[in-house]
Motif scaffolding. Sequence first.
Motif, mmCIF file in Angstrom:
data_model
loop_
_atom_site.group_PDB
_atom_site.id
_atom_site.type_symbol
_atom_site.label_atom_id
_atom_site.label_comp_id
_atom_site.label_asym_id
_atom_site.label_seq_id
_atom_site.Cartn_x
_atom_site.Cartn_y
_atom_site.Cartn_z
ATOM 1 N N MET A 1 0.893 -1.250 0.121
ATOM 2 C CA MET A 1 0.059 -0.104 -0.002
ATOM 3 C C MET A 1 0.778 1.267 0.056
ATOM 4 S SD MET A 1 -3.024 -1.083 2.783
ATOM 5 C CE MET A 1 -1.874 -1.206 4.219
ATOM 6 N N VAL A 2 0.340 2.144 -0.608
ATOM 7 C CA VAL A 2 1.032 3.679 -0.579
ATOM 8 C C VAL A 2 -0.065 4.706 -0.960
ATOM 9 C CG1 VAL A 2 1.388 3.656 -3.102
ATOM 10 C CG2 VAL A 2 3.070 4.822 -1.707
ATOM 11 N N PHE A 3 0.529 6.090 0.125
ATOM 12 C CA PHE A 3 -0.582 7.142 -0.499
ATOM 13 C C PHE A 3 0.343 7.586 -1.625
ATOM 14 C CE2 PHE A 3 -1.322 6.321 4.147
ATOM 15 C CZ PHE A 3 -2.634 6.876 4.412
ATOM 16 N N GLY A 4 -0.617 8.185 -2.443
ATOM 17 C CA GLY A 4 -0.120 8.822 -3.524
ATOM 18 C C GLY A 4 0.162 10.196 -3.570
ATOM 19 N N PRO A 5 0.170 11.011 -4.671
ATOM 20 C CA PRO A 5 0.629 12.386 -4.319
ATOM 21 C C PRO A 5 -0.644 13.028 -4.333
ATOM 22 C CG PRO A 5 0.968 11.460 -6.860
ATOM 23 C CD PRO A 5 0.492 10.365 -5.688
ATOM 24 N N ASP A 6 -1.709 12.512 -4.488
ATOM 25 C CA ASP A 6 -3.079 13.170 -4.119
ATOM 26 C C ASP A 6 -3.508 12.818 -2.874
ATOM 27 O OD1 ASP A 6 -3.590 10.467 -4.149
ATOM 28 O OD2 ASP A 6 -5.033 10.795 -6.075
ATOM 29 N N GLY A 7 -2.784 12.332 -2.099
ATOM 30 C CA GLY A 7 -3.236 11.895 -0.591
ATOM 31 C C GLY A 7 -4.201 10.684 -0.498
ATOM 32 N N ASP A 8 -4.532 10.046 -1.398
ATOM 33 C CA ASP A 8 -5.448 8.994 -1.370
ATOM 34 C C ASP A 8 -4.410 7.661 -1.256
ATOM 35 O OD1 ASP A 8 -7.709 10.387 -1.897
ATOM 36 O OD2 ASP A 8 -7.737 10.184 -4.067
ATOM 37 N N LEU A 9 -5.053 6.614 -0.554
ATOM 38 C CA LEU A 9 -4.309 5.446 -0.304
ATOM 39 C C LEU A 9 -4.648 4.353 -1.593
ATOM 40 C CD1 LEU A 9 -2.712 3.786 1.492
ATOM 41 C CD2 LEU A 9 -5.213 2.758 2.472
ATOM 42 N N TYR A 10 -3.347 3.969 -2.278
ATOM 43 C CA TYR A 10 -3.615 2.896 -3.223
ATOM 44 C C TYR A 10 -3.117 1.576 -2.700
ATOM 45 C CZ TYR A 10 -3.928 6.896 -5.947
ATOM 46 O OH TYR A 10 -4.800 8.206 -6.690
ATOM 47 N N VAL A 11 -4.126 0.649 -3.214
ATOM 48 C CA VAL A 11 -3.792 -0.601 -2.431
ATOM 49 C C VAL A 11 -3.752 -1.871 -3.629
ATOM 50 C CG1 VAL A 11 -4.747 -2.742 -1.038
ATOM 51 C CG2 VAL A 11 -5.090 -0.363 -0.378
ATOM 52 N N PRO A 12 -2.800 -2.793 -3.657
ATOM 53 C CA PRO A 12 -2.600 -3.544 -4.714
ATOM 54 C C PRO A 12 -3.645 -4.899 -4.419
ATOM 55 C CG PRO A 12 -0.802 -3.824 -3.378
ATOM 56 C CD PRO A 12 -1.456 -2.728 -2.831
ATOM 57 N N SER A 13 -4.515 -5.405 -5.286
ATOM 58 C CA SER A 13 -5.623 -6.203 -5.155
ATOM 59 C C SER A 13 -5.131 -7.298 -5.786
ATOM 60 C CB SER A 13 -6.976 -5.715 -5.497
ATOM 61 O OG SER A 13 -8.124 -6.769 -5.075
ATOM 62 N N TYR A 14 -4.610 -8.198 -5.035
ATOM 63 C CA TYR A 14 -3.866 -9.588 -5.632
ATOM 64 C C TYR A 14 -4.690 -10.365 -6.452
ATOM 65 C CZ TYR A 14 -0.472 -13.494 -5.662
ATOM 66 O OH TYR A 14 0.360 -14.581 -6.130
ATOM 67 N N TYR A 15 -6.187 -10.634 -5.837
ATOM 68 C CA TYR A 15 -6.959 -11.477 -6.517
ATOM 69 C C TYR A 15 -7.834 -10.913 -7.435
ATOM 70 C CZ TYR A 15 -4.968 -14.676 -3.182
ATOM 71 O OH TYR A 15 -4.185 -15.517 -2.283
ATOM 72 N N SER A 16 -7.846 -9.603 -7.511
ATOM 73 C CA SER A 16 -8.785 -9.103 -8.665
ATOM 74 C C SER A 16 -7.872 -8.232 -9.676
ATOM 75 C CB SER A 16 -9.895 -7.985 -8.031
ATOM 76 O OG SER A 16 -8.985 -6.864 -7.714
ATOM 77 N N ASN A 17 -6.595 -8.358 -9.620
ATOM 78 C CA ASN A 17 -5.725 -7.855 -10.492
ATOM 79 C C ASN A 17 -5.800 -6.410 -11.167
ATOM 80 O OD1 ASN A 17 -4.580 -10.379 -10.940
ATOM 81 N ND2 ASN A 17 -5.996 -11.184 -12.182
ATOM 82 N N GLU A 18 -6.178 -5.419 -9.910
ATOM 83 C CA GLU A 18 -6.219 -4.086 -9.865
ATOM 84 C C GLU A 18 -5.422 -3.349 -8.668
ATOM 85 O OE1 GLU A 18 -10.791 -3.726 -11.133
ATOM 86 O OE2 GLU A 18 -10.462 -4.782 -9.174
ATOM 87 N N VAL A 19 -5.553 -2.280 -9.030
ATOM 88 C CA VAL A 19 -5.034 -1.291 -7.861
ATOM 89 C C VAL A 19 -6.324 -0.396 -7.322
ATOM 90 C CG1 VAL A 19 -3.509 0.640 -7.197
ATOM 91 C CG2 VAL A 19 -2.631 -1.091 -8.746
ATOM 92 N N LEU A 20 -6.645 -0.591 -6.065
ATOM 93 C CA LEU A 20 -7.688 -0.037 -5.470
ATOM 94 C C LEU A 20 -7.349 1.202 -5.043
ATOM 95 C CD1 LEU A 20 -9.626 -3.214 -3.898
ATOM 96 C CD2 LEU A 20 -9.905 -2.257 -6.189
ATOM 97 N N ARG A 21 -8.333 2.425 -5.071
ATOM 98 C CA ARG A 21 -8.063 3.527 -4.368
ATOM 99 C C ARG A 21 -9.094 3.826 -3.152
ATOM 100 N NH1 ARG A 21 -8.439 9.411 -7.302
ATOM 101 N NH2 ARG A 21 -10.345 8.274 -8.193
ATOM 102 N N TYR A 22 -8.442 4.452 -2.186
ATOM 103 C CA TYR A 22 -9.198 4.914 -0.947
ATOM 104 C C TYR A 22 -8.947 6.201 -0.710
ATOM 105 C CZ TYR A 22 -10.077 -0.231 -0.663
ATOM 106 O OH TYR A 22 -10.470 -1.287 -0.764
ATOM 107 N N ASP A 23 -10.004 6.905 -0.388
ATOM 108 C CA ASP A 23 -9.757 8.578 0.177
ATOM 109 C C ASP A 23 -8.987 8.501 1.235
ATOM 110 O OD1 ASP A 23 -10.777 10.841 2.056
ATOM 111 O OD2 ASP A 23 -11.539 11.152 -0.023
ATOM 112 N N GLY A 24 -8.019 9.418 1.137
ATOM 113 C CA GLY A 24 -6.891 9.382 2.325
ATOM 114 C C GLY A 24 -7.394 9.911 3.483
ATOM 115 N N THR A 25 -8.433 10.750 3.343
ATOM 116 C CA THR A 25 -8.874 11.144 4.938
ATOM 117 C C THR A 25 -9.897 10.201 5.401
ATOM 118 O OG1 THR A 25 -8.171 13.519 3.859
ATOM 119 C CG2 THR A 25 -9.738 13.412 5.984
ATOM 120 N N THR A 26 -10.924 9.707 4.551
ATOM 121 C CA THR A 26 -12.121 9.400 5.259
ATOM 122 C C THR A 26 -11.970 7.829 5.107
ATOM 123 O OG1 THR A 26 -13.429 9.137 3.156
ATOM 124 C CG2 THR A 26 -13.691 11.277 4.456
#
Length: 80
Positions: A1-26
Amino acid sequence: MVFGPDGDLYVPSYYSNEVLRYDGTTGEPLGAFTPADGTLSRPRTLLFVGAHLLVTSEGSDEVVRYAADTGAYVDALVAK
């Protein structure tokens, strides 16, 4: 997982083959950031470098590059 330059959290989703994004504040889910088009297979490590998001694709032995602002596929930076 890593916070992006926009402040959101990016999470590698191993089983769905995607990178998911979450609001970095909420923590609210913002959906998939990368396209589900087969360019990513079992993502593991994420790294923002300049205008790109680099993702290790364990299933394909590649490092895949996406646009950091849109999540659009750019290329396989390191291909097998």
